[in-house]
Design a protein around this motif. Structure first.
Motif, PDB file in Angstrom:
ATOM      1  N   TYR A   6      10.202  28.802   6.158  1.00 35.09           N
ATOM      2  CA  TYR A   6      10.521  27.454   6.606  1.00 35.09           C
ATOM      3  C   TYR A   6       9.545  26.549   5.877  1.00 35.09           C
ATOM      4  O   TYR A   6       8.366  26.480   6.213  1.00 35.09           O
ATOM      5  CB  TYR A   6      10.434  27.361   8.131  1.00 35.09           C
ATOM      6  CG  TYR A   6      11.510  28.224   8.753  1.00 35.09           C
ATOM      7  CD1 TYR A   6      12.758  27.697   9.039  1.00 35.09           C
ATOM      8  CD2 TYR A   6      11.303  29.583   8.966  1.00 35.09           C
ATOM      9  CE1 TYR A   6      13.774  28.504   9.557  1.00 35.09           C
ATOM     10  CE2 TYR A   6      12.308  30.388   9.480  1.00 35.09           C
ATOM     11  CZ  TYR A   6      13.532  29.838   9.770  1.00 35.09           C
ATOM     12  OH  TYR A   6      14.533  30.637  10.275  1.00 35.09           O
ATOM     13  N   HIS A   7      10.050  25.894   4.851  1.00 35.82           N
ATOM     14  CA  HIS A   7       9.258  25.349   3.764  1.00 35.82           C
ATOM     15  C   HIS A   7       9.289  23.828   3.710  1.00 35.82           C
ATOM     16  O   HIS A   7      10.326  23.210   3.932  1.00 35.82           O
ATOM     17  CB  HIS A   7       9.824  25.940   2.473  1.00 35.82           C
ATOM     18  CG  HIS A   7       9.132  25.563   1.216  1.00 35.82           C
ATOM     19  ND1 HIS A   7       7.804  25.803   0.987  1.00 35.82           N
ATOM     20  CD2 HIS A   7       9.607  24.978   0.089  1.00 35.82           C
ATOM     21  CE1 HIS A   7       7.489  25.388  -0.234  1.00 35.82           C
ATOM     22  NE2 HIS A   7       8.561  24.874  -0.787  1.00 35.82           N
ATOM     23  N   ASN A   8       8.134  23.270   3.383  1.00 32.84           N
ATOM     24  CA  ASN A   8       8.025  21.859   3.035  1.00 32.84           C
ATOM     25  C   ASN A   8       7.424  21.828   1.632  1.00 32.84           C
ATOM     26  O   ASN A   8       6.240  22.125   1.454  1.00 32.84           O
ATOM     27  CB  ASN A   8       7.137  21.113   4.019  1.00 32.84           C
ATOM     28  CG  ASN A   8       6.984  19.648   3.678  1.00 32.84           C
ATOM     29  OD1 ASN A   8       7.301  19.214   2.571  1.00 32.84           O
ATOM     30  ND2 ASN A   8       6.501  18.875   4.627  1.00 32.84           N
ATOM     31  N   SER A  14       2.374  25.569   2.115  1.00 31.37           N
ATOM     32  CA  SER A  14       3.735  26.086   2.070  1.00 31.37           C
ATOM     33  C   SER A  14       4.099  26.554   0.659  1.00 31.37           C
ATOM     34  O   SER A  14       4.695  27.618   0.480  1.00 31.37           O
ATOM     35  CB  SER A  14       4.707  24.999   2.554  1.00 31.37           C
ATOM     36  OG  SER A  14       5.973  25.531   2.819  1.00 31.37           O
ATOM     37  N   TYR A  33      12.991  22.708   6.262  1.00 34.34           N
ATOM     38  CA  TYR A  33      13.212  22.333   7.656  1.00 34.34           C
ATOM     39  C   TYR A  33      13.227  20.825   7.893  1.00 34.34           C
ATOM     40  O   TYR A  33      13.699  20.373   8.931  1.00 34.34           O
ATOM     41  CB  TYR A  33      12.194  23.019   8.577  1.00 34.34           C
ATOM     42  CG  TYR A  33      10.783  22.553   8.374  1.00 34.34           C
ATOM     43  CD1 TYR A  33      10.280  21.473   9.070  1.00 34.34           C
ATOM     44  CD2 TYR A  33       9.954  23.186   7.462  1.00 34.34           C
ATOM     45  CE1 TYR A  33       8.982  21.035   8.871  1.00 34.34           C
ATOM     46  CE2 TYR A  33       8.664  22.765   7.249  1.00 34.34           C
ATOM     47  CZ  TYR A  33       8.188  21.687   7.961  1.00 34.34           C
ATOM     48  OH  TYR A  33       6.917  21.247   7.753  1.00 34.34           O
ATOM     49  N   ARG A  91       3.209  24.242   9.170  1.00 37.40           N
ATOM     50  CA  ARG A  91       3.969  25.035   8.215  1.00 37.40           C
ATOM     51  C   ARG A  91       3.074  25.905   7.370  1.00 37.40           C
ATOM     52  O   ARG A  91       1.887  25.609   7.272  1.00 37.40           O
ATOM     53  CB  ARG A  91       4.817  24.123   7.324  1.00 37.40           C
ATOM     54  CG  ARG A  91       3.999  23.164   6.449  1.00 37.40           C
ATOM     55  CD  ARG A  91       4.202  21.778   6.845  1.00 37.40           C
ATOM     56  NE  ARG A  91       3.462  20.827   6.001  1.00 37.40           N
ATOM     57  CZ  ARG A  91       3.432  19.563   6.286  1.00 37.40           C
ATOM     58  NH1 ARG A  91       4.059  19.110   7.336  1.00 37.40           N
ATOM     59  NH2 ARG A  91       2.775  18.739   5.522  1.00 37.40           N
ATOM     60  N   PRO A  92       3.705  26.909   6.823  1.00 37.60           N
ATOM     61  CA  PRO A  92       5.088  27.367   6.957  1.00 37.60           C
ATOM     62  C   PRO A  92       5.197  28.544   7.929  1.00 37.60           C
ATOM     63  O   PRO A  92       4.287  29.357   8.032  1.00 37.60           O
ATOM     64  CB  PRO A  92       5.418  27.838   5.546  1.00 37.60           C
ATOM     65  CG  PRO A  92       4.128  28.437   5.063  1.00 37.60           C
ATOM     66  CD  PRO A  92       3.043  27.576   5.669  1.00 37.60           C
TER      67      PRO A  92
END
Length: 113
Positions: A6-8, A14, A33, A91-92
């Motif tokens: 679940y990446h930014n 991340s 996300y 995150r992540p």
């Protein structure tokens, strides 16, 4: 091995986690996300499976954290704010066949690789 991150892409941690997965020979499913927000059930499952609390999983360095006075809220309301404002989620999160981790620090991924 199957994996999901679940990446930014704007977050250096991340990006490092994604790189670590790829260096391990894993091409994960990448969920951005902020574009595909969490459902309440999904976020609850990730938090529980990672063995952290809602307060552990909230990003305290976000300006919204102070603006919404998140520190004073009970976990149920913090979770509501995290679902409504996914930028508040630390995150992540990474999920593999071996488990789920909130990859902060990135080395915690070693436990599920």
């Amino acid at each position: 091995m199957d994996a999901t991150i679940y990446h930014n892409p704007k977050c250096s941690t991340s990006r490092k986690a994604l790189e670590k997965l790829r260096d391990a020979g894993i091409e994960p499913t990448v969920v951005k996300y902020l574009d595909q927000p969490y459902t309440r059930e999904q976020l609850t499952t990730l938090i529980n499976d990672a063995g952290v609390t809602v307060h552990d999983a909230v990003r305290k360095r976000e300006s919204l954290y102070k603006e919404l006075d998140i520190a004073s809220l009970p976990e149920d309301q913090v979770l509501t704010q995290m679902v409504q404002h996914p930028i508040l989620v630390e995150r992540p999160f990474v999920v593999t066949d071996k488990g789920t981790r909130l990859a902060r620090p990135v080395d915690t991924l070693d436990e599920i690789l």
